[in-house]
Design a protein around this motif. Structure first.
Motif, PDB file in Angstrom:
ATOM      1  N   GLU A  30       0.597  -1.491  -0.323  1.00 29.51           N
ATOM      2  CA  GLU A  30      -0.068   0.088  -0.015  1.00 29.51           C
ATOM      3  C   GLU A  30       0.747   0.966   0.007  1.00 29.51           C
ATOM      4  O   GLU A  30       0.702   2.116  -0.903  1.00 29.51           O
ATOM      5  CB  GLU A  30      -0.893  -0.436   1.243  1.00 29.51           C
ATOM      6  N   LEU A  31       1.868   1.270   0.769  1.00 27.51           N
ATOM      7  CA  LEU A  31       2.880   2.118   0.886  1.00 27.51           C
ATOM      8  C   LEU A  31       3.762   2.887  -0.039  1.00 27.51           C
ATOM      9  O   LEU A  31       3.957   4.069  -0.653  1.00 27.51           O
ATOM     10  CB  LEU A  31       3.656   2.618   2.430  1.00 27.51           C
ATOM     11  N   GLU A  32       4.048   1.758  -0.847  1.00 24.62           N
ATOM     12  CA  GLU A  32       5.213   2.166  -1.996  1.00 24.62           C
ATOM     13  C   GLU A  32       3.869   2.795  -3.428  1.00 24.62           C
ATOM     14  O   GLU A  32       4.748   3.047  -4.271  1.00 24.62           O
ATOM     15  CB  GLU A  32       5.107   1.042  -2.621  1.00 24.62           C
ATOM     16  N   ARG A  33       2.382   3.231  -2.805  1.00 23.72           N
ATOM     17  CA  ARG A  33       1.682   3.483  -4.438  1.00 23.72           C
ATOM     18  C   ARG A  33       2.021   4.243  -4.493  1.00 23.72           C
ATOM     19  O   ARG A  33       1.416   5.268  -3.505  1.00 23.72           O
ATOM     20  CB  ARG A  33       0.342   2.826  -4.219  1.00 23.72           C
ATOM     21  N   GLU A  34       2.706   4.959  -5.440  1.00 27.97           N
ATOM     22  CA  GLU A  34       2.469   6.612  -5.838  1.00 27.97           C
ATOM     23  C   GLU A  34       1.559   7.236  -5.368  1.00 27.97           C
ATOM     24  O   GLU A  34       1.650   8.699  -5.766  1.00 27.97           O
ATOM     25  CB  GLU A  34       2.825   7.154  -7.227  1.00 27.97           C
ATOM     26  N   ASP A  35       0.728   7.162  -6.092  1.00 23.59           N
ATOM     27  CA  ASP A  35      -0.665   8.051  -6.415  1.00 23.59           C
ATOM     28  C   ASP A  35      -1.454   8.013  -4.948  1.00 23.59           C
ATOM     29  O   ASP A  35      -3.012   8.657  -5.710  1.00 23.59           O
ATOM     30  CB  ASP A  35      -1.440   7.161  -7.434  1.00 23.59           C
TER      31      ASP A  35
END
Length: 122
Positions: free
Chosen positions: A30-35
């Motif tokens: 979840e935390l890696e999602r740039e958006d």
């Protein structure tokens, strides 16, 4: 992306981030999602505020779970449950304040008595 990199991205300590990850408040994916950076930053702030208010991990999870259902048919019920969770924590804090006020009153009385004895009173 490492926990340290994610921590730098969201300006949160690696230790705190690991704690959140280990306790299921976030997943690394979840935390890696740039958006969704702004959403996660807001969530970090919310969790921090709930922690600072003295809520335990279970209560924080319960609160976040209720927030995750926003926009659903039970949205109004969930908001009421969130308010009850917050009000319950507020009541616990007020109970602590009142208990500490009693302790302060006892100390103030002893200080008063000590000053009165020192000044020749009985």
């Amino acid at each position: 992306m490492t926990v340290d990199e994610i921590g730098r991205r969201y300006q949160i300590s690696s230790e705190k981030l690991r704690f959140y990850l280990q306790n299921g408040l976030f997943t690394a994916e979840e935390l890696e999602r740039e958006d969704r950076q702004e959403e996660w930053q807001h969530r970090f702030c919310l969790i921090h505020t709930l922690e600072e208010s003295g809520m335990d991990l279970l209560e924080i999870k319960r609160y976040l779970d209720l927030r995750s259902h926003e926009g659903t048919a039970s949205d109004e019920q969930n908001r009421d449950k969130q308010k009850r969770l917050l009000a319950g924590q507020r009541c616990r804090l007020l109970d602590d304040v009142h208990e500490n006020q009693k302790r302060l009153d006892c100390l103030d009385y002893l200080i008063y008595k000590a000053k009165k004895q020192r000044n020749g009173g009985s």
